[in-house]
Write an enzyme that holds these catalytic residues in place. Structure first.
Site, PDB file in Angstrom:
ATOM      1  N   ARG A   1     -12.777  75.484 -21.158  1.00  0.00           N
ATOM      2  CA  ARG A   1     -13.399  74.314 -21.804  1.00  0.00           C
ATOM      3  C   ARG A   1     -12.448  73.767 -22.881  1.00  0.00           C
ATOM      4  O   ARG A   1     -12.309  72.556 -23.040  1.00  0.00           O
ATOM      5  CB  ARG A   1     -14.740  74.707 -22.435  1.00  0.00           C
ATOM      6  CG  ARG A   1     -15.344  73.568 -23.247  1.00  0.00           C
ATOM      7  CD  ARG A   1     -16.705  73.914 -23.832  1.00  0.00           C
ATOM      8  NE  ARG A   1     -17.245  72.804 -24.598  1.00  0.00           N
ATOM      9  CZ  ARG A   1     -18.444  72.802 -25.192  1.00  0.00           C
ATOM     10  NH1 ARG A   1     -19.210  73.862 -25.104  1.00  0.00           N
ATOM     11  NH2 ARG A   1     -18.857  71.753 -25.863  1.00  0.00           N
TER      12      ARG A   1
ATOM     13  N   ASN B   1     -22.966  73.215 -15.824  1.00  0.00           N
ATOM     14  CA  ASN B   1     -22.279  71.932 -15.937  1.00  0.00           C
ATOM     15  C   ASN B   1     -20.998  71.900 -15.129  1.00  0.00           C
ATOM     16  O   ASN B   1     -20.546  72.940 -14.685  1.00  0.00           O
ATOM     17  CB  ASN B   1     -21.955  71.675 -17.428  1.00  0.00           C
ATOM     18  CG  ASN B   1     -23.092  70.948 -18.119  1.00  0.00           C
ATOM     19  OD1 ASN B   1     -23.664  70.033 -17.549  1.00  0.00           O
ATOM     20  ND2 ASN B   1     -23.419  71.361 -19.330  1.00  0.00           N
TER      21      ASN B   1
ATOM     22  N   CYS C   1     -31.185  69.446 -16.700  1.00  0.00           N
ATOM     23  CA  CYS C   1     -30.428  69.519 -17.956  1.00  0.00           C
ATOM     24  C   CYS C   1     -31.394  69.577 -19.126  1.00  0.00           C
ATOM     25  O   CYS C   1     -32.492  69.020 -19.065  1.00  0.00           O
ATOM     26  CB  CYS C   1     -29.561  68.276 -18.061  1.00  0.00           C
ATOM     27  SG  CYS C   1     -28.927  67.910 -19.689  1.00  0.00           S
ATOM     28  N   ASP C   2     -30.958  70.238 -20.206  1.00  0.00           N
ATOM     29  CA  ASP C   2     -31.842  70.370 -21.374  1.00  0.00           C
ATOM     30  C   ASP C   2     -31.739  69.199 -22.346  1.00  0.00           C
ATOM     31  O   ASP C   2     -32.520  69.087 -23.273  1.00  0.00           O
ATOM     32  CB  ASP C   2     -31.530  71.664 -22.134  1.00  0.00           C
ATOM     33  CG  ASP C   2     -30.179  71.618 -22.830  1.00  0.00           C
ATOM     34  OD1 ASP C   2     -29.396  70.686 -22.582  1.00  0.00           O
ATOM     35  OD2 ASP C   2     -29.920  72.525 -23.628  1.00  0.00           O
TER      36      ASP C   2
ATOM     37  N   HIS D   1     -26.543  63.108 -18.627  1.00  0.00           N
ATOM     38  CA  HIS D   1     -25.850  62.789 -19.896  1.00  0.00           C
ATOM     39  C   HIS D   1     -25.494  61.309 -19.948  1.00  0.00           C
ATOM     40  O   HIS D   1     -24.503  60.926 -20.590  1.00  0.00           O
ATOM     41  CB  HIS D   1     -24.573  63.641 -20.085  1.00  0.00           C
ATOM     42  CG  HIS D   1     -24.853  65.096 -20.290  1.00  0.00           C
ATOM     43  ND1 HIS D   1     -23.854  66.049 -20.414  1.00  0.00           N
ATOM     44  CD2 HIS D   1     -26.023  65.784 -20.402  1.00  0.00           C
ATOM     45  CE1 HIS D   1     -24.402  67.237 -20.593  1.00  0.00           C
ATOM     46  NE2 HIS D   1     -25.713  67.104 -20.569  1.00  0.00           N
TER      47      HIS D   1
ATOM     48  N   TYR E   1     -24.998  61.126 -25.583  1.00  0.00           N
ATOM     49  CA  TYR E   1     -23.679  61.338 -24.958  1.00  0.00           C
ATOM     50  C   TYR E   1     -22.897  60.038 -24.785  1.00  0.00           C
ATOM     51  O   TYR E   1     -21.690  60.071 -24.568  1.00  0.00           O
ATOM     52  CB  TYR E   1     -23.825  62.024 -23.594  1.00  0.00           C
ATOM     53  CG  TYR E   1     -23.724  63.541 -23.678  1.00  0.00           C
ATOM     54  CD1 TYR E   1     -22.523  64.200 -23.446  1.00  0.00           C
ATOM     55  CD2 TYR E   1     -24.825  64.316 -24.005  1.00  0.00           C
ATOM     56  CE1 TYR E   1     -22.418  65.576 -23.533  1.00  0.00           C
ATOM     57  CE2 TYR E   1     -24.733  65.698 -24.092  1.00  0.00           C
ATOM     58  CZ  TYR E   1     -23.526  66.322 -23.855  1.00  0.00           C
ATOM     59  OH  TYR E   1     -23.426  67.693 -23.948  1.00  0.00           O
TER      60      TYR E   1
ATOM     61  N   ARG F   1     -14.570  71.134 -29.750  1.00  0.00           N
ATOM     62  CA  ARG F   1     -15.929  71.683 -29.657  1.00  0.00           C
ATOM     63  C   ARG F   1     -15.918  73.128 -29.127  1.00  0.00           C
ATOM     64  O   ARG F   1     -16.672  73.969 -29.590  1.00  0.00           O
ATOM     65  CB  ARG F   1     -16.750  70.755 -28.754  1.00  0.00           C
ATOM     66  CG  ARG F   1     -18.200  71.098 -28.642  1.00  0.00           C
ATOM     67  CD  ARG F   1     -18.983  70.859 -29.923  1.00  0.00           C
ATOM     68  NE  ARG F   1     -20.216  71.623 -29.875  1.00  0.00           N
ATOM     69  CZ  ARG F   1     -20.823  72.198 -30.912  1.00  0.00           C
ATOM     70  NH1 ARG F   1     -20.327  72.049 -32.125  1.00  0.00           N
ATOM     71  NH2 ARG F   1     -21.925  72.884 -30.761  1.00  0.00           N
TER      72      ARG F   1
HETATM   73  P1  NAD Z   1     -20.288  81.030 -21.250  1.00  0.00           P
HETATM   74  O1  NAD Z   1     -18.868  80.966 -20.877  1.00  0.00           O
HETATM   75  O2  NAD Z   1     -20.674  81.620 -22.559  1.00  0.00           O
HETATM   76  O3  NAD Z   1     -21.085  81.821 -20.118  1.00  0.00           O
HETATM   77  C1  NAD Z   1     -20.985  81.541 -18.783  1.00  0.00           C
HETATM   78  C2  NAD Z   1     -20.882  82.829 -17.983  1.00  0.00           C
HETATM   79  O4  NAD Z   1     -20.711  82.485 -16.606  1.00  0.00           O
HETATM   80  C3  NAD Z   1     -19.699  83.718 -18.348  1.00  0.00           C
HETATM   81  O5  NAD Z   1     -20.161  84.988 -18.745  1.00  0.00           O
HETATM   82  C4  NAD Z   1     -18.894  83.788 -17.064  1.00  0.00           C
HETATM   83  O6  NAD Z   1     -18.260  85.015 -16.852  1.00  0.00           O
HETATM   84  C5  NAD Z   1     -19.941  83.491 -16.017  1.00  0.00           C
HETATM   85  N1  NAD Z   1     -19.412  83.059 -14.718  1.00  0.00           N
HETATM   86  C6  NAD Z   1     -18.365  82.266 -14.468  1.00  0.00           C
HETATM   87  N2  NAD Z   1     -18.215  82.091 -13.143  1.00  0.00           N
HETATM   88  C7  NAD Z   1     -19.192  82.803 -12.532  1.00  0.00           C
HETATM   89  C8  NAD Z   1     -19.558  83.023 -11.168  1.00  0.00           C
HETATM   90  N3  NAD Z   1     -18.886  82.451 -10.168  1.00  0.00           N
HETATM   91  N4  NAD Z   1     -20.628  83.809 -10.913  1.00  0.00           N
HETATM   92  C9  NAD Z   1     -21.311  84.393 -11.923  1.00  0.00           C
HETATM   93  N5  NAD Z   1     -21.007  84.219 -13.226  1.00  0.00           N
HETATM   94  C10 NAD Z   1     -19.965  83.429 -13.529  1.00  0.00           C
HETATM   95  O7  NAD Z   1     -20.849  79.561 -21.168  1.00  0.00           O
HETATM   96  P2  NAD Z   1     -22.009  78.839 -21.983  1.00  0.00           P
HETATM   97  O8  NAD Z   1     -21.387  77.995 -23.012  1.00  0.00           O
HETATM   98  O9  NAD Z   1     -23.014  79.813 -22.397  1.00  0.00           O
HETATM   99  O10 NAD Z   1     -22.624  77.888 -20.905  1.00  0.00           O
HETATM  100  C11 NAD Z   1     -23.052  78.319 -19.631  1.00  0.00           C
HETATM  101  C12 NAD Z   1     -23.278  77.146 -18.718  1.00  0.00           C
HETATM  102  O11 NAD Z   1     -24.497  76.496 -19.025  1.00  0.00           O
HETATM  103  C13 NAD Z   1     -22.213  76.062 -18.823  1.00  0.00           C
HETATM  104  O12 NAD Z   1     -22.024  75.492 -17.557  1.00  0.00           O
HETATM  105  C14 NAD Z   1     -22.842  75.064 -19.757  1.00  0.00           C
HETATM  106  O13 NAD Z   1     -22.239  73.822 -19.654  1.00  0.00           O
HETATM  107  C15 NAD Z   1     -24.234  75.117 -19.240  1.00  0.00           C
HETATM  108  N6  NAD Z   1     -25.272  74.563 -20.103  1.00  0.00           N
HETATM  109  C16 NAD Z   1     -26.018  73.608 -19.553  1.00  0.00           C
HETATM  110  C17 NAD Z   1     -27.037  73.072 -20.251  1.00  0.00           C
HETATM  111  C18 NAD Z   1     -27.831  71.992 -19.602  1.00  0.00           C
HETATM  112  O14 NAD Z   1     -28.823  71.590 -20.100  1.00  0.00           O
HETATM  113  N7  NAD Z   1     -27.424  71.455 -18.459  1.00  0.00           N
HETATM  114  C19 NAD Z   1     -27.327  73.523 -21.541  1.00  0.00           C
HETATM  115  C20 NAD Z   1     -26.545  74.513 -22.070  1.00  0.00           C
HETATM  116  C21 NAD Z   1     -25.516  75.062 -21.325  1.00  0.00           C
HETATM  117  C1  G6P Z   2     -26.448  69.924 -24.387  1.00  0.00           C
HETATM  118  C2  G6P Z   2     -26.235  69.517 -22.957  1.00  0.00           C
HETATM  119  C3  G6P Z   2     -25.540  70.620 -22.209  1.00  0.00           C
HETATM  120  C4  G6P Z   2     -24.251  70.997 -22.871  1.00  0.00           C
HETATM  121  C5  G6P Z   2     -24.504  71.330 -24.323  1.00  0.00           C
HETATM  122  C6  G6P Z   2     -23.185  71.465 -25.050  1.00  0.00           C
HETATM  123  O1  G6P Z   2     -27.352  70.975 -24.463  1.00  0.00           O
HETATM  124  O2  G6P Z   2     -27.407  69.223 -22.281  1.00  0.00           O
HETATM  125  O3  G6P Z   2     -25.314  70.189 -20.905  1.00  0.00           O
HETATM  126  O4  G6P Z   2     -23.700  72.128 -22.223  1.00  0.00           O
HETATM  127  O5  G6P Z   2     -25.228  70.316 -24.965  1.00  0.00           O
HETATM  128  O6  G6P Z   2     -23.440  71.971 -26.297  1.00  0.00           O
HETATM  129  P1  G6P Z   2     -22.340  72.740 -27.097  1.00  0.00           P
HETATM  130  O7  G6P Z   2     -23.072  73.199 -28.299  1.00  0.00           O
HETATM  131  O8  G6P Z   2     -21.867  73.856 -26.182  1.00  0.00           O
HETATM  132  O9  G6P Z   2     -21.255  71.760 -27.365  1.00  0.00           O
HETATM  133 MN    MN Z   3     -26.854  68.921 -20.115  1.00  0.00          MN
END
Ligand code: NAD
Ligand code: G6P
Ligand code: MN
Length: 442
Positions: free
Chosen positions: A93, A147, A169-170, A200, A265, A285
Site C-alpha cells: 500500500r 479493496n 464497503c463500510d 468510494h 473520497y 497514509r
Molecule cells: P492488513 O494488511 O492488515 O491485513 C490483510 C491480511 O490479508 C494480511 O494479514 C495478509 O497476510 C492477508 N492476505 C493477503 N493475501 C491473502 C490471501 N491470498 N489469502 C488470505 N489472506 C491473505 O490489511 P488491512 O488494512 O487490515 O485491510 C484488510 C483489507 O480490508 C484491505 O483490502 C482493506 O482495503 C479492506 N478494508 C475494506 C473496507 C471496506 O469497507 N471495503 C474497510 C476496511 C478495510
Molecule cells: C474506509 C473505506 C475502506 C478503506 C478505509 C481506509 O473505511 O471504506 O475501503 O480501506 O477507509 O482507511 P485507512 O484508515 O486504512 O486509511
Molecule cells: Mn471501502
C-alpha cells in the site's frame, strides 16, 4: 435457533479483533457455533490469533475457534466467509501511494492510480479464496470487503458470475453515522436514504425520516458551511487527523455540486492537487496506519496474550463492521434489510452501462440481493462515473489479457493522472515494484 460458522479470510488484518468483538456483541441476532481465522501469512496472523481466542473463550466458550493457514481446515463447514485480504500488505500500500507522488500525482489506494496497482494484486487473491469456498463449502456466502472493492467486484462479475459473493464497503455506513449526527438522528437506521454511484464514488440524493420528511437540503446547507464536521468539532473526535481533514474537505467537494451529498473520497479525484500539497511523499497514509492502528491493535493483542485475559481490553467493537452482521443476518434470516451493495447495474441507473458494477441500495434476503431502481442520473455524475468505471474495467482487462497497453490506458484514463506520459512513468515503476504479484504484462 440455528448457529452459524464463520471464517475470516485475511485473519491477520488489523480489523479482525474488532470485527470479532462486533460478532460477539451480536450473538442474539446471529448465533455462532464456530469462528475461524484464515490467512496465508502465519506470522502476521499470529499477531492477533491468540488474543482473538481469548476474546471468544471469555465471551462464549461454546464457540469453537481455530486460526489456520490451511485452506481446507479454514473453509470446511462454514456458512459465511468474511473476506478482507490485502495482497502485498501495508508495505505494498505504501508503494501504491508513494510511486504516483513521485510524479506529483495522488496515489489513493482504491480509485486512484494506487488502487489500479492494488487491483492487479488483489484479483487473484480474492478469486483464490472464492475457489476455496466453492470447493469446501459450496453453500456458503462470501461477504467481501477486500479493496479495491470496485475492481474486485468487476473481476467477480466477469470471472465468477455465479458465485455466492456479495461485495460491500463500510464507507457509506461511516458517512451515514456522520450524517445522522449532523441531522440530529439518534441512529442512522432511523434514516431512509437514496444513494447511487460506484464504490468510494457516489452520492446521497435523499435522506428521509420514518414519516417521509426530506432532510437532504438541511444536510447540504450544513455541509456547505462545515463539511462533515459538527459546528464545534475538533480533531479529538476522529480516529486520527487525516479523517478530520477529510471531514472538513467535504465543504469544498459539495460546492462543486450543491444538489446532493458526495462521498468524501471525491477529495482525491476532484482536488488531487490539494491532496498532494498536504501529503509528505515519504510518509503517506500507509505509514500512518502502521504507526497508529497497527501499533494499537497488535500491541493490545500482545498484551492480552501475555496477561491471558481480555477483561479490561481497550479494543473496541468495530462499529463500521456492523454492516457485516446486518448482511449475514439478512442472508441467514431473510430480513429483507435495505443495504448499499456493489452490484451489476443491469438498468438500475437507466442511463448508465448495464454491465458496470455500481453501488446502490438493495433488498437482502435468503437468496441474495435485489437491487432498487435509481433512474436517470445527471451529466456531471454520469461523466465522472463513466471515466472511472472504464478505468476499472481496463484494469480487469489488463489482468485477463496480461496487457501492458490496457494497464497504460487504465492509468491514462484515471482522473488523478494528468497525461499519458505520467501514466507511463507510473506504470513502469509499478511494474518494477509489483514483480512478485502482478502477471507479466506484455
Ligand atoms: P492488513 O494488511 O492488515 O491485513 C490483510 C491480511 O490479508 C494480511 O494479514 C495478509 O497476510 C492477508 N492476505 C493477503 N493475501 C491473502 C490471501 N491470498 N489469502 C488470505 N489472506 C491473505 O490489511 P488491512 O488494512 O487490515 O485491510 C484488510 C483489507 O480490508 C484491505 O483490502 C482493506 O482495503 C479492506 N478494508 C475494506 C473496507 C471496506 O469497507 N471495503 C474497510 C476496511 C478495510
Ligand atoms: C474506509 C473505506 C475502506 C478503506 C478505509 C481506509 O473505511 O471504506 O475501503 O480501506 O477507509 O482507511 P485507512 O484508515 O486504512 O486509511
Ligand atoms: Mn471501502
Amino acid at each position: 435457533m440455528k448457529k452459524f460458522s464463520i471464517v475470516i479470510a485475511g485473519g491477520g488484518s488489523t480489523y479482525t479483533p474488532e470485527i470479532i468483538l462486533m460478532l460477539l456483541d451480536n450473538l442474539d441476532r446471529l448465533p455462532l457455533r464456530s469462528i475461524k481465522l484464515y490467512d496465508n501469512d502465519e506470522e502476521r496472523q499470529n499477531h492477533v490469533a491468540k488474543a482473538c481466542e481469548i476474546l471468544i473463550k471469555e465471551k462464549d466458550p461454546t464457540i469453537q475457534y481455530v486460526a489456520t493457514t490451511d485452506p481446507e481446515v479454514a473453509y470446511t463447514d462454514v456458512d459465511f466467509v468474511l473476506a478482507h485480504i490485502r495482497v502485498g500488505k501495508l508495505e505494498m500500500r505504501s508503494l501504491d501511494e508513494k510511486i504516483p507522488l513521485k510524479y506529483g500525482v495522488v496515489g489513493q489506494e482504491t480509485c486512484g492510480p494506487g488502487g489500479m496497482a492494488y487491483g492487479l494484486r488483489s484479483i487473484p487473491g480474492v478469486l483464490e479464496n472464492i475457489e476455496y469456498m466453492e470447493k469446501y463449502s459450496p453453500n456458503a456466502w462470501m461477504l467481501n470487503y477486500s479493496n479495491p472493492a470496485s475492481i474486485v467486484a468487476e473481476a467477480c462479475r466477469r470471472f465468477k458470475p455465479n458465485s455466492r459473493v456479495i461485495n460491500i464497503c463500510d464507507m457509506p455506513i461511516g458517512m451515514e453515522h456522520t450524517i445522522a449526527r449532523i441531522l440530529g438522528f439518534k441512529n442512522r437506521k432511523e434514516m431512509c436514504i437514496r444513494y447511487y454511484g460506484l464504490n468510494h464514488f457516489g452520492w446521497w440524493t435523499s435522506i428521509k425520516d420514518k414519516d417521509g420528511k426530506e432532510y437532504i437540503q438541511d444536510l447540504i446547507a450544513h455541509q456547505l458551511k462545515y463539511g462533515n464536521c459538527l459546528a464545534d468539532d475538533d480533531a479529538s473526535h476522529y480516529t486520527d487527523s487525516s479523517w478530520f481533514d477529510t471531514a472538513k474537505k467535504v465543504k469544498d467537494i459539495i460546492a462543486i455540486d450543491p444538489t446532493m451529498c458526495p462521498n468524501s473520497y471525491f477529495q482525491y479525484y476532484l482536488f488531487g492537487d490539494d491532496m498532494v500539497a498536504h501529503t509528505d511523499p515519504n510518509y503517506t497514509r500507509a505509514d500512518q496506519v502502521v504507526d497508529t492502528r497497527e501499533k494499537r491493535v497488535f500491541g493490545e493483542c500482545a498484551r492480552i496474550e501475555k496477561v491471558g485475559t481480555a477483561k479490561d481490553t481497550t479494543l473496541q467493537i468495530g462499529i463500521h463492521a456492523e454492516f457485516i452482521v446486518d448482511l449475514a443476518t439478512a442472508l441467514a434470516f431473510n430480513t429483507h434489510e435495505r443495504m448499499l451493495l456493489i452490484v451489476p447495474n443491469n438498468g438500475a441507473i437507466s442511463n448508465f452501462e448495464k454491465d458496470a458494477m455500481v453501488e446502490i441500495p438493495c433488498i437482502v434476503g435468503k437468496d441474495g440481493y435485489e437491487p432498487l431502481t435509481v433512474g436517470e442520473i445527471p451529466h456531471f455524475q454520469k461523466g465522472l462515473m463513466e471515466q472511472q468505471v472504464n478505468c476499472e474495467k481496463l484494469v480487469v482487462d489488463a489482468y485477463e489479457q496480461h496487457s501492458y497497453l490496457k494497464m497504460l490506458q487504465a492509468l491514462t484514463l484515471n482522473k488523478c493522472v494528468p497525461n499519458a506520459n505520467v501514466a507511463r512513468k507510473i506504470l513502469d515503476d509499478f511494474i518494477e515494484a509489483n514483480k512478485a504479484y502482478w502477471p507479466e504484462l506484455k
